[in-house]
Design a protein around this motif. Structure first.
Motif, mmCIF file in Angstrom:
data_model
loop_
_atom_site.group_PDB
_atom_site.id
_atom_site.type_symbol
_atom_site.label_atom_id
_atom_site.label_comp_id
_atom_site.label_asym_id
_atom_site.label_seq_id
_atom_site.Cartn_x
_atom_site.Cartn_y
_atom_site.Cartn_z
ATOM 1 N N PHE A 102 0.747 -6.165 5.298
ATOM 2 C CA PHE A 102 1.093 -5.534 4.025
ATOM 3 C C PHE A 102 2.432 -4.810 4.135
ATOM 4 C CE2 PHE A 102 -3.761 -4.668 3.725
ATOM 5 C CZ PHE A 102 -3.998 -5.990 3.398
ATOM 6 N N GLU A 103 3.095 -4.644 2.985
ATOM 7 C CA GLU A 103 4.227 -3.723 2.917
ATOM 8 C C GLU A 103 3.646 -2.326 2.753
ATOM 9 O OE1 GLU A 103 7.377 -4.210 -0.117
ATOM 10 O OE2 GLU A 103 6.513 -6.200 -0.276
ATOM 11 N N VAL A 104 4.346 -1.308 3.242
ATOM 12 C CA VAL A 104 3.848 0.056 3.072
ATOM 13 C C VAL A 104 4.974 0.969 2.614
ATOM 14 C CG1 VAL A 104 2.723 2.031 4.179
ATOM 15 C CG2 VAL A 104 2.182 -0.271 4.958
ATOM 16 N N VAL A 105 4.650 1.818 1.626
ATOM 17 C CA VAL A 105 5.590 2.878 1.266
ATOM 18 C C VAL A 105 4.892 4.206 1.538
ATOM 19 C CG1 VAL A 105 4.919 2.733 -1.181
ATOM 20 C CG2 VAL A 105 7.044 3.888 -0.535
ATOM 21 N N GLY A 106 5.581 5.075 2.277
ATOM 22 C CA GLY A 106 4.983 6.350 2.667
ATOM 23 C C GLY A 106 5.714 7.524 2.047
ATOM 24 N N ALA A 150 9.941 -3.392 9.647
ATOM 25 C CA ALA A 150 10.870 -3.653 8.540
ATOM 26 C C ALA A 150 10.151 -3.578 7.194
ATOM 27 C CB ALA A 150 11.508 -5.029 8.722
ATOM 28 N N LYS A 151 8.817 -3.671 7.226
ATOM 29 C CA LYS A 151 8.055 -3.615 5.969
ATOM 30 C C LYS A 151 7.620 -2.187 5.629
ATOM 31 C CE LYS A 151 6.075 -8.212 5.745
ATOM 32 N NZ LYS A 151 4.824 -8.929 5.587
ATOM 33 N N TYR A 152 8.042 -1.229 6.464
ATOM 34 C CA TYR A 152 7.661 0.177 6.215
ATOM 35 C C TYR A 152 8.835 0.942 5.628
ATOM 36 C CZ TYR A 152 6.009 4.950 7.229
ATOM 37 O OH TYR A 152 5.630 6.265 7.129
ATOM 38 N N LYS A 153 8.625 1.433 4.422
ATOM 39 C CA LYS A 153 9.674 2.173 3.731
ATOM 40 C C LYS A 153 9.180 3.600 3.478
ATOM 41 C CE LYS A 153 11.891 -0.069 0.232
ATOM 42 N NZ LYS A 153 11.987 -0.602 -1.142
ATOM 43 N N SER A 180 6.533 17.109 3.562
ATOM 44 C CA SER A 180 7.465 17.662 4.548
ATOM 45 C C SER A 180 8.391 16.543 5.054
ATOM 46 C CB SER A 180 6.651 18.263 5.712
ATOM 47 O OG SER A 180 7.442 18.318 6.862
ATOM 48 N N SER A 181 9.703 16.736 4.843
ATOM 49 C CA SER A 181 10.652 15.680 5.230
ATOM 50 C C SER A 181 10.699 15.497 6.751
ATOM 51 C CB SER A 181 12.049 15.983 4.672
ATOM 52 O OG SER A 181 12.458 17.243 5.133
ATOM 53 N N GLU A 182 10.249 16.526 7.497
ATOM 54 C CA GLU A 182 10.163 16.411 8.968
ATOM 55 C C GLU A 182 9.310 15.210 9.389
ATOM 56 O OE1 GLU A 182 8.512 19.643 11.311
ATOM 57 O OE2 GLU A 182 9.890 20.982 10.253
ATOM 58 N N MET A 183 8.340 14.871 8.534
ATOM 59 C CA MET A 183 7.392 13.817 8.903
ATOM 60 C C MET A 183 7.973 12.415 8.750
ATOM 61 S SD MET A 183 5.137 15.774 9.854
ATOM 62 C CE MET A 183 3.911 14.612 10.421
ATOM 63 N N PHE A 184 9.108 12.292 8.048
ATOM 64 C CA PHE A 184 9.659 10.953 7.810
ATOM 65 C C PHE A 184 9.952 10.263 9.150
ATOM 66 C CE2 PHE A 184 11.625 12.504 3.508
ATOM 67 C CZ PHE A 184 10.346 12.642 2.982
ATOM 68 N N GLU A 185 10.790 10.903 9.953
ATOM 69 C CA GLU A 185 11.171 10.292 11.237
ATOM 70 C C GLU A 185 9.994 10.279 12.207
ATOM 71 O OE1 GLU A 185 13.740 8.418 12.216
ATOM 72 O OE2 GLU A 185 14.142 8.600 10.072
ATOM 73 N N ARG A 186 9.252 11.405 12.196
ATOM 74 C CA ARG A 186 8.144 11.505 13.148
ATOM 75 C C ARG A 186 7.119 10.389 12.906
ATOM 76 N NH1 ARG A 186 4.479 16.766 14.061
ATOM 77 N NH2 ARG A 186 6.371 17.914 13.604
ATOM 78 N N SER A 187 6.863 10.120 11.624
ATOM 79 C CA SER A 187 5.858 9.070 11.334
ATOM 80 C C SER A 187 6.379 7.709 11.778
ATOM 81 C CB SER A 187 5.493 9.055 9.853
ATOM 82 O OG SER A 187 6.416 8.325 9.088
ATOM 83 N N LYS A 188 7.692 7.472 11.608
ATOM 84 C CA LYS A 188 8.235 6.172 12.035
ATOM 85 C C LYS A 188 8.018 5.978 13.530
ATOM 86 C CE LYS A 188 11.861 5.280 8.662
ATOM 87 N NZ LYS A 188 13.275 5.498 8.411
ATOM 88 N N LYS A 189 8.241 7.049 14.285
ATOM 89 C CA LYS A 189 8.049 6.963 15.749
ATOM 90 C C LYS A 189 6.590 6.668 16.077
ATOM 91 C CE LYS A 189 11.639 9.821 17.709
ATOM 92 N NZ LYS A 189 11.917 11.222 17.853
ATOM 93 N N VAL A 198 0.854 -1.196 0.000
ATOM 94 C CA VAL A 198 0.000 0.000 0.000
ATOM 95 C C VAL A 198 0.890 1.246 0.000
ATOM 96 C CG1 VAL A 198 -1.757 1.257 1.312
ATOM 97 C CG2 VAL A 198 -1.765 -1.233 1.335
ATOM 98 N N GLY A 199 0.521 2.236 -0.793
ATOM 99 C CA GLY A 199 1.217 3.527 -0.784
ATOM 100 C C GLY A 199 0.393 4.531 0.004
ATOM 101 N N VAL A 200 1.046 5.277 0.897
ATOM 102 C CA VAL A 200 0.320 6.268 1.709
ATOM 103 C C VAL A 200 0.959 7.637 1.499
ATOM 104 C CG1 VAL A 200 -0.309 6.971 4.056
ATOM 105 C CG2 VAL A 200 -0.290 4.540 3.465
#
Ligand SMILES: NC(=O)c1ccc[n+]([C@@H]2O[C@H](COP(=O)([O-])OP(=O)(O)OC[C@H]3O[C@@H](n4cnc5c(N)ncnc54)[C@H](O)[C@@H]3O)[C@@H](O)[C@H]2O)c1
Length: 318
Positions: free
Chosen positions: A30-34, A74-77, A38-47, A9-11
């Motif tokens: 499912f695998e997910v690609v997000g 590990a399935k979240y990219k 805003s690049s600030e959200m990359f790390e914040r979303s992982k947390k 799934v792409g989000v």
């Protein structure tokens, strides 16, 4: 369209709702690609996703030794560029948008992305109030565009409002309901009217509670306890608002007001005041309550907002 064929799934939009959805998709295997503007959200979303998965493990998988938070993560990219995102979407079966509640922004984004998506992908939108038909038409493939209004917090709330609009294909609607059930959700079908079923009723109710607070009829904590202890709401209006975010409350209220001209939906003054002071709720640490992460520190006192003497308000200084 076979729900059993969903693998990836792409989000787009990794804020509060996007990240909660990511956790639910990972939980389903499912695998997910997000992707987020805003690049600030990359790390914040992982947390946030990690925190959601830990909650899910405790609440729903306590007896399931095979459920592993790290294996899910590990399935979240994260795709760090639009091109990388588009490339990942080629092997995805669902594209979910959870960007700001702004019809122009959503339509522009959809016009940009839809022509680059693979055949067979189904488009979902987490909009909470906007015309799903307008977005479906803007993307150019109305039959496969479905409103999937997940409630906050998505990973905890079972219901998802699946919005049927005039040009939806029955196949895409059924596929969506089936995938959601496969994920353990309990979807229901709603009509494409402003706010659908839930927010059509919830938004005027919440804004009326804000106005009562402005008038000094109730305090924040008593107001919440009133709904919780009397009606069984899991949290009251003010706590819920702090989770939703005052900026989102404004966007949703204003979009619904513009669509319906219903004065009850015009955001009360307190909304604008709080946004002006960056008191957006949990995300800025201050809203109707003061927050330490997701923990309430204390309720805030809004009694200073009231106009207590109408004579003084209109008095002309001699
Ligand atoms: N917050 C809630 O309680 C709630 C509940 C139900 C539905 N919704 C809906 O979910 C959607 C998202 O709301 P949210 O509360 O998660 O918002 P949010 O502000 O937490 O996150 C939105 C994210 O979208 C990103 N974004 C904005 N424009 C973008 C673009 N063009 N391309 C890529 N990324 C973009 C932003 O950077 C941000 O990270 C909205 O449609 C909202 O109405 C929200």
């Amino acid at each position: 369209m076979d729900p059993k064929n969903v693998k990836k799934v792409g989000v787009i939009g990794l804020g509060k709702m996007g990240a909660d959805w990511v956790a639910n998709f990972l939980e389903a295997g499912f695998e997910v690609v997000g992707f987020d503007a805003s690049s600030e959200m990359f790390e914040r979303s992982k947390k946030q996703v990690a925190g959601d998965l830990m909650w899910l493990r405790k609440a729903r998988h306590a007896d399931d030794a095979s459920f592993d938070v790290d294996a899910c993560l590990a399935k979240y990219k994260i795709a760090e560029t639009e091109d990388a995102f588009i490339s990942e979407l080629q092997s995805s079966q669902i594209f979910l948008e959870a960007i700001f509640e702004d019809i122009e922004l959503k339509c522009n984004m959809l016009q940009n992305f839809t022509p680059k998506l693979p055949d067979g992908i189904v488009l979902w939108s987490n909009t909470s109030s906007l015309s799903v038909l307008t977005m479906a038409e803007a993307c150019g493939k109305p039959g496969i565009f479905v409103g999937t209004h997940g409630m906050n917090p998505v990973h905890q709330m079972p219901a998802v409002e699946v919005v049927r609009h005039k040009k939806i294909s029955e196949e895409a609607l059924q596929f969506t309901v089936d995938v959601l059930k496969l994920m353990g959700k309990k979807p229901f079908v709603a009509t494409d009217v402003s706010g659908f079923w839930v927010n059509k009723h919830l938004m005027p109710f919440m804004f009326e509670a804000y106005r009562a607070l402005e008038r000094g009829e109730i305090t924040v904590a008593d107001g919440d306890w009133g709904f919780k202890g009397s009606l069984g709401h899991p949290q009251g209006v003010f706590k819920l608002s702090d989770f939703i975010g005052m900026d989102t409350m404004y966007r949703v209220g204003m979009a619904m007001y513009l669509a319906t001209q219903d004065p009850r939906l015009y955001p009360p003054l307190i909304v604008m005041r709080m946004i002006g002071r960056n008191e957006l709720g949990v995300k800025t640490g201050k809203g109707f309550y003061e927050w330490d992460g997701f923990k309430i520190v204390k309720e805030r006192d809004f009694s200073g907002l009231q106009i207590k003497d109408s004579n003084k308000m209109f008095a002309i200084k001699e």
